[in-house]
Design an enzyme around this catalytic site. Structure first.
Site, mmCIF file in Angstrom:
data_model
loop_
_atom_site.group_PDB
_atom_site.id
_atom_site.type_symbol
_atom_site.label_atom_id
_atom_site.label_comp_id
_atom_site.label_asym_id
_atom_site.label_seq_id
_atom_site.Cartn_x
_atom_site.Cartn_y
_atom_site.Cartn_z
ATOM 1 N N HIS A 1 108.863 41.406 34.345
ATOM 2 C CA HIS A 1 109.542 40.900 33.159
ATOM 3 C C HIS A 1 108.396 40.638 31.678
ATOM 4 O O HIS A 1 109.175 40.867 31.090
ATOM 5 C CB HIS A 1 109.350 38.854 34.298
ATOM 6 C CG HIS A 1 110.481 38.417 33.018
ATOM 7 N ND1 HIS A 1 112.002 38.618 32.095
ATOM 8 C CD2 HIS A 1 109.768 37.240 31.972
ATOM 9 C CE1 HIS A 1 111.798 37.971 31.549
ATOM 10 N NE2 HIS A 1 110.455 37.217 30.781
ATOM 11 N N ASP B 1 119.682 37.841 33.586
ATOM 12 C CA ASP B 1 119.740 36.588 34.539
ATOM 13 C C ASP B 1 120.042 34.954 34.609
ATOM 14 O O ASP B 1 120.313 33.875 34.580
ATOM 15 C CB ASP B 1 119.587 36.988 35.802
ATOM 16 C CG ASP B 1 119.914 37.619 37.362
ATOM 17 O OD1 ASP B 1 120.104 37.517 37.624
ATOM 18 O OD2 ASP B 1 118.370 39.096 37.028
ATOM 19 N N GLY B 2 118.605 34.794 33.877
ATOM 20 C CA GLY B 2 117.987 33.641 32.542
ATOM 21 C C GLY B 2 119.545 33.633 31.544
ATOM 22 O O GLY B 2 119.468 32.383 32.036
ATOM 23 N N SER C 1 138.381 10.343 17.305
ATOM 24 C CA SER C 1 137.435 9.272 16.612
ATOM 25 C C SER C 1 135.859 10.093 16.128
ATOM 26 O O SER C 1 136.023 8.976 15.172
ATOM 27 C CB SER C 1 136.412 9.105 18.336
ATOM 28 O OG SER C 1 136.981 7.964 19.379
ATOM 29 N N PRO D 1 115.574 30.916 22.752
ATOM 30 C CA PRO D 1 115.749 30.129 24.415
ATOM 31 C C PRO D 1 117.082 31.226 25.084
ATOM 32 O O PRO D 1 117.738 31.306 24.452
ATOM 33 C CB PRO D 1 116.565 29.063 23.741
ATOM 34 C CG PRO D 1 116.377 29.323 22.029
ATOM 35 C CD PRO D 1 115.587 30.598 21.770
ATOM 36 N N HIS E 1 125.279 4.768 24.333
ATOM 37 C CA HIS E 1 126.336 5.585 23.364
ATOM 38 C C HIS E 1 125.752 5.506 22.683
ATOM 39 O O HIS E 1 126.650 5.570 20.923
ATOM 40 C CB HIS E 1 127.882 5.446 23.217
ATOM 41 C CG HIS E 1 128.452 5.967 24.384
ATOM 42 N ND1 HIS E 1 128.489 6.016 26.190
ATOM 43 C CD2 HIS E 1 129.354 6.867 24.124
ATOM 44 C CE1 HIS E 1 129.081 7.007 26.371
ATOM 45 N NE2 HIS E 1 130.243 7.290 25.834
ATOM 46 N N PHE F 1 125.252 12.174 21.311
ATOM 47 C CA PHE F 1 125.392 13.553 21.712
ATOM 48 C C PHE F 1 124.633 14.533 20.647
ATOM 49 O O PHE F 1 124.672 16.117 21.673
ATOM 50 C CB PHE F 1 126.935 13.693 22.427
ATOM 51 C CG PHE F 1 127.667 12.681 22.783
ATOM 52 C CD1 PHE F 1 126.931 12.074 24.095
ATOM 53 C CD2 PHE F 1 128.643 12.388 22.971
ATOM 54 C CE1 PHE F 1 127.500 10.773 25.024
ATOM 55 C CE2 PHE F 1 129.074 11.660 23.997
ATOM 56 C CZ PHE F 1 128.278 10.672 24.966
ATOM 57 N N HIS G 1 107.282 42.463 26.003
ATOM 58 C CA HIS G 1 108.114 41.997 27.740
ATOM 59 C C HIS G 1 108.964 43.859 27.377
ATOM 60 O O HIS G 1 110.334 44.079 27.146
ATOM 61 C CB HIS G 1 109.740 41.485 28.021
ATOM 62 C CG HIS G 1 108.715 39.928 27.772
ATOM 63 N ND1 HIS G 1 108.190 38.983 26.530
ATOM 64 C CD2 HIS G 1 108.684 38.957 28.488
ATOM 65 C CE1 HIS G 1 108.117 37.808 26.872
ATOM 66 N NE2 HIS G 1 108.347 38.266 28.062
ATOM 67 N N ARG H 1 133.218 7.222 8.771
ATOM 68 C CA ARG H 1 133.926 8.440 9.361
ATOM 69 C C ARG H 1 135.459 8.265 9.074
ATOM 70 O O ARG H 1 135.720 9.201 9.095
ATOM 71 C CB ARG H 1 134.006 8.130 11.194
ATOM 72 C CG ARG H 1 134.130 6.971 11.013
ATOM 73 C CD ARG H 1 134.900 6.611 12.857
ATOM 74 N NE ARG H 1 135.206 5.632 13.215
ATOM 75 C CZ ARG H 1 136.306 5.232 14.417
ATOM 76 N NH1 ARG H 1 136.963 6.195 15.440
ATOM 77 N NH2 ARG H 1 136.053 4.040 15.208
ATOM 78 N N GLU I 1 129.209 20.033 23.983
ATOM 79 C CA GLU I 1 128.977 19.935 22.467
ATOM 80 C C GLU I 1 127.742 21.223 22.230
ATOM 81 O O GLU I 1 127.756 21.555 21.210
ATOM 82 C CB GLU I 1 127.590 18.955 22.839
ATOM 83 C CG GLU I 1 128.779 17.182 22.545
ATOM 84 C CD GLU I 1 129.136 17.096 24.399
ATOM 85 O OE1 GLU I 1 129.827 15.917 23.625
ATOM 86 O OE2 GLU I 1 128.968 17.472 25.359
ATOM 87 N N HIS J 1 129.683 7.662 14.757
ATOM 88 C CA HIS J 1 129.691 5.929 16.029
ATOM 89 C C HIS J 1 127.751 6.591 16.150
ATOM 90 O O HIS J 1 127.359 6.703 17.034
ATOM 91 C CB HIS J 1 130.350 6.447 17.446
ATOM 92 C CG HIS J 1 130.943 6.178 17.369
ATOM 93 N ND1 HIS J 1 132.320 6.736 16.484
ATOM 94 C CD2 HIS J 1 131.873 5.404 18.196
ATOM 95 C CE1 HIS J 1 133.637 6.692 16.941
ATOM 96 N NE2 HIS J 1 133.340 5.748 17.620
#
Length: 658
Positions: free
Chosen positions: A258, A154-155, A378, A117, A467, A431, A27, A351, A405, A455
């Site tokens: 691009h 922009d991305g 938690s 990314p 969850h 998550f 690019h 935990r 996250e 968890h």
């Protein structure tokens, strides 16, 4: 328009065209468009010494729009970073070069973070800016006083993680962070406006940033905007209005350029438009000499800083912290804690055992900076006396990341890369899907980051299948260079924390239970058994050989032990192997692995997740007791019975194979 700066910027454009053309991929559009902005930054503002691109108090430059890597490689070569030779530029995107398609931390000197990314570079840079302020609060501005500069496109700003990152930076008023927005209204599919209607300046301003828009091809206005940024009391966005492929003649400003590789006639036209009459991969003295001078510009500042460091009574501690070495006596308290746990055999959720381990480690290791994505109570991630990371002094060691996250995980990567901080933070294991791109990038970079994921199974209970992670441990185990720890009790939890801190070139996952589990380690081992990744926890009873081996991790180790008792009561010899970290087991010698797996007729594994990967322990003919689908909403003990993850089910599976 200052001729020397224009000539210097055109050197970036020419090298970018040449390298992309030779590679037949890449690019050149973004490097050509941002060449003027980068030239002003590197010649007038960036605190940087090409002879020592790793000195601790340098400014950090992050190319979030990593596809434009030739911008960064051109800058490194032109300023005089020895490793980035013209031969490396010629070998852009080729096997064995240090100029890969997207910048890679640890692969190329001068590359501060792996980007590719979109959006993650910006989020990682927020972590760098956080670390700079925290380490400055600890050691003083005389030793730590630098900025973080980010080029984003922009991305990058479309990606969701950018929203998390800019709001976090705005909340903490990270005044030494500046984003240079390549505002060219261009994406792969065409003009950015085909998918975007937002006002980026208004968005950043609403998040607490100071914002300014400039002509990205006017050197004087770019410099004025950068000077303005250095005077603000909050993070700054400079929207640089640019034309993609600037200088490429007829292709300048083409929204489709691009990733468009220029053909020979187009390159010839571009050279003519820029007045660049030189052979490919040739930089004339009128461009190279001022660039090399720019690369040396920070040497005096760097040497003055080194003199301050040498005279400082904090020198040894600063160098130790930045090198990532743990302080003397770091493990005295945790080792005493392990001894108590072996003697007292406490029963609790893992935990909670993790939180107890942190209570011993955090006071002993001042580099540990914790946090949570709004789940502190938690996740059990806070320790009394840590203080909250926040302005005005940023000395606190606990970060309230909010429900972010992905942004949290990426920021922790930035903290680890900056140095002087060993970051850890918590959320629910389910998550990890939100955190995963940053976990993966951290593994690729070898960043020492510890992700506390509580968890960790259907043991979540009443919150239900949304969850309850069932596939997550298996999917995380699939990521290379990532230790996934699933400890069974207080002893293993503490052992795994020690191992995570010792893993200096990889991130770690701590998968921890919500529900209470009994202790399984009682005898004094005299060594960190979890360091082996898997080990025999209990052998067959006296008087008969082992016929069954039961493998388990985490909260299911106690299930395996109960199943062993059932089998032994029927005269069936059974042994139990705890597997707290598969990755460490894979690193053991073959004879040790064979010894642990053993030669029993029957092998059974039990884990409250899917069975993917357990073949390494039980083989193709073994039995697996666990999940085959999603969970349900009910108390944990009801769910374990409902889904057949019980001692009785494990014993029955073993007997069925005998």
């Amino acid at each position: 328009m200052p001729a020397p700066l224009q000539t210097m910027a055109n050197a970036i454009r020419a090298l970018s065209m040449d390298a992309v053309h030779k590679a037949k991929s890449g690019h050149q559009g973004m490097p050509m468009g941002m060449a003027d902005v980068a030239t002003v930054l590197f010649t007038k503002f960036l605190k940087y010494d090409a002879a020592r691109p790793d000195w601790a108090d340098r400014d950090r430059f992050v190319l979030s729009a990593g596809h434009g890597s030739m911008l960064l490689y051109s800058l490194l070569h032109l300023t005089g970073v020895k490793a980035v030779t013209m031969e490396q530029i010629r070998n852009f995107r080729q096997l064995g070069s240090n100029t890969p398609g997207h910048p890679e931390y640890g692969h190329t000197p001068g590359v501060e973070t792996t980007t590719g990314p979109l959006g993650q570079g910006l989020a990682t840079a927020v972590g760098m800016a956080m670390a700079e302020r925290h380490v400055a609060a600890r050691f003083g501005d005389a030793l730590v006083d630098h900025r973080t500069w980010v080029v984003a496109g922009d991305g990058c700003l479309m990606e969701g993680v950018s929203h998390e990152a800019i709001s976090l930076a705005g909340r903490f008023k990270l005044a030494k962070l500046t984003v240079l927005f390549d505002d060219n209204n261009t994406t792969i599919d065409g003009e950015a406006t085909i998918a975007e209607t937002g006002d980026q300046l208004a968005r950043f301003k609403a998040a607490g940033w100071a914002v300014k828009a400039v002509d990205g091809h006017d050197f004087a206005k770019i410099a004025a905007a950068m000077r303005w940024a250095t005077r603000q009391d909050r993070p700054t966005l400079i929207a640089c209005k640019t034309r993609i492929s600037k200088g490429a003649g007829p292709k300048e400003g083409d929204p489709h350029s691009h990733g468009y590789t220029l053909f020979d006639p187009e390159i010839a036209a571009a050279r003519a438009a820029m007045g660049w009459g030189h052979e490919p991969f040739t930089v004339p003295d009128e461009a190279l000499k001022p660039w090399r001078a720019a690369g040396r510009r920070g040497a005096k500042v760097r040497k003055a800083w080194e003199a301050k460091l040498a005279a400082s009574n904090r020198r040894d501690e600063f160098e130790r912290a930045m090198a990532g070495d743990l302080p003397a006596g770091a493990y005295e308290a945790i080792d005493a804690h392990i001894a108590r746990a072996e003697a007292e055999k406490p029963a609790a959720a893992t935990r909670q055992h993790s939180g107890a381990a942190l209570a011993e480690l955090v006071p002993a290791i001042p580099e540990m900076v914790g946090g949570s994505a709004d789940l502190t109570g938690s996740n059990n991630t806070i320790v009394k006396g840590m203080g909250t990371f926040d302005l005005p002094d940023y000395a606190g060691r606990y970060v309230h990341y909010g429900v972010r996250e992905f942004g949290m995980a990426a920021a922790m990567n930035g903290m680890a890369l900056h140095g002087g901080v060993i970051p850890y933070s918590g959320t629910f294991l389910v998550f990890s899907d939100y955190s995963r791109p940053a976990i993966r990038l951290g593994a690729l970079m070898g960043a020492r980051v510890i992700h506390v994921m509580t968890h960790d199974s259907i043991g979540v209970g009443e919150d239900g299948p949304t969850h309850q992670p069932v596939e997550h441990v298996a999917s995380l185990r699939a990521i290379p260079n990532l230790n996934v720890f699933r400890p069974a009790d207080a002893v293993e939890a503490a052992e795994c924390w020690k191992l995570a801190l010792e893993a200096r070139t990889m991130p770690s996952i701590m998968a921890l239970s919500r529900q209470k589990v009994p202790a399984v380690r009682g005898a004094v081992a005299g060594e960190n058994l979890s360091a082996r990744g898997a080990y025999q926890l209990a052998g067959a009873g006296a008087g008969h050989p082992a016929q069954v081996t039961i493998f388990a991790s985490g909260s299911e180790v106690s299930v395996a032990m109960a199943a062993r008792d059932l089998l032994e009561a029927e005269g069936i010899g059974a042994r139990v192997v705890s597997t707290p970290c598969w990755e460490l087991f894979d690193a053991q010698p073959a004879d040790y692995q064979a010894q642990v797996i053993g030669e029993t007729d029957v092998r059974v594994a039990v884990e409250a997740g899917i069975g993917m990967g357990w073949e390494k322990f039980i083989g193709e003919g073994g039995a697996f007791v666990g999940m085959t689908g999603f969970g349900a909403s009910a108390p944990a003990e009801v769910l374990y019975k409902h889904f057949g993850i019980t001692a009785e089910a494990v014993a029955a599976a073993a007997k069925a194979k005998l």
